[in-house]
Design a protein around this motif. Structure first.
Motif, short mmCIF file in Angstrom:
data_model
loop_
_atom_site.label_atom_id
_atom_site.label_comp_id
_atom_site.label_asym_id
_atom_site.label_seq_id
_atom_site.Cartn_x
_atom_site.Cartn_y
_atom_site.Cartn_z
N ARG A 85 0.84 -1.20 0.00
CA ARG A 85 0.00 0.00 0.00
C ARG A 85 0.87 1.24 0.00
NH1 ARG A 85 -4.93 -1.76 -1.51
NH2 ARG A 85 -5.56 -3.53 -0.27
N VAL A 86 0.46 2.25 -0.77
CA VAL A 86 1.21 3.51 -0.85
C VAL A 86 0.30 4.64 -0.37
CG1 VAL A 86 2.42 5.11 -2.38
CG2 VAL A 86 2.57 2.64 -2.79
N TYR A 87 0.69 5.25 0.75
CA TYR A 87 -0.08 6.35 1.33
C TYR A 87 0.73 7.63 1.26
CZ TYR A 87 -2.97 2.65 3.31
OH TYR A 87 -3.78 1.56 3.45
N VAL A 88 0.03 8.76 1.06
CA VAL A 88 0.70 10.06 1.03
C VAL A 88 -0.07 11.05 1.90
CG1 VAL A 88 1.74 9.79 -1.26
CG2 VAL A 88 -0.54 10.77 -1.08
N GLY A 121 -7.25 19.54 0.53
CA GLY A 121 -6.22 19.35 1.54
C GLY A 121 -6.26 17.97 2.17
N LEU A 122 -6.46 16.94 1.31
CA LEU A 122 -6.57 15.56 1.79
C LEU A 122 -5.43 14.69 1.27
CD1 LEU A 122 -10.36 14.93 1.13
CD2 LEU A 122 -9.29 15.16 3.36
N GLY A 123 -4.96 13.80 2.11
CA GLY A 123 -4.02 12.77 1.69
C GLY A 123 -4.77 11.46 1.65
N GLY A 124 -4.07 10.38 1.32
CA GLY A 124 -4.73 9.07 1.30
C GLY A 124 -3.89 8.06 0.57
N GLU A 125 -4.54 7.00 0.14
CA GLU A 125 -3.87 5.92 -0.58
C GLU A 125 -3.83 6.24 -2.06
OE1 GLU A 125 -4.33 1.13 -1.45
OE2 GLU A 125 -5.69 2.09 -0.07
#
Length: 131
Positions: A85-88, A121-125
């Motif tokens: 999984r790649v999250y930022v 202004g959201l991060g996630g996968e």
């Protein structure tokens, strides 16, 4: 045996069909794949999509080409996958092809494009990237 990756299967089918200049391609979908298709349509990477069989969750995706029959999609890559999984964070959202492409993210607000994630202004996968 693990379940197949529906997202990767759908992206591969769309990419392969556009490479051989098919008019459309039929894919199996789930809610995530449907959200990805909605973003691809909104960002003008595909013409349209429609349900074929509600029992088996099949969709027909209508691919998009320019006047010279060049596909609108030149690259469609799965980034985050079941094994890795790649999250930022919101300030590390990837810029695809110097802003010419988009990344698609799974966020607390749902599946959205990298442009929308930056605005909110959201991060996630990071699900996939496209250009």
């Amino acid at each position: 045996m693990s379940r197949s990756d529906m997202i990767a299967d759908a992206l591969t089918a769309i990419m392969n069909a556009s490479k051989i200049k098919k008019e459309n391609v039929d894919i199996m979908i789930n809610s995530v794949v449907k959200s990805i298709l909605e973003i691809l349509k909104k960002e003008s990477y595909i013409e349209n999509f429609q349900a074929l069989d509600s029992k088996y969750n099949k969709m027909r995706v209508y691919l998009k080409y320019d006047q010279e029959k060049n596909p609108a999609i030149t690259s469609l890559k799965r980034v985050s996958r079941p094994g890795l999984r790649v999250y930022v964070k919101k300030d590390k959202i990837p810029i695809v092809l110097r802003g010419q492409g988009i990344a698609i993210l799974s966020t607390p607000s749902g599946i959205i494009s990298s442009k929308e994630a930056k605005e909110k202004g959201l991060g996630g996968e990071v699900v996939c990237s496209i250009y």
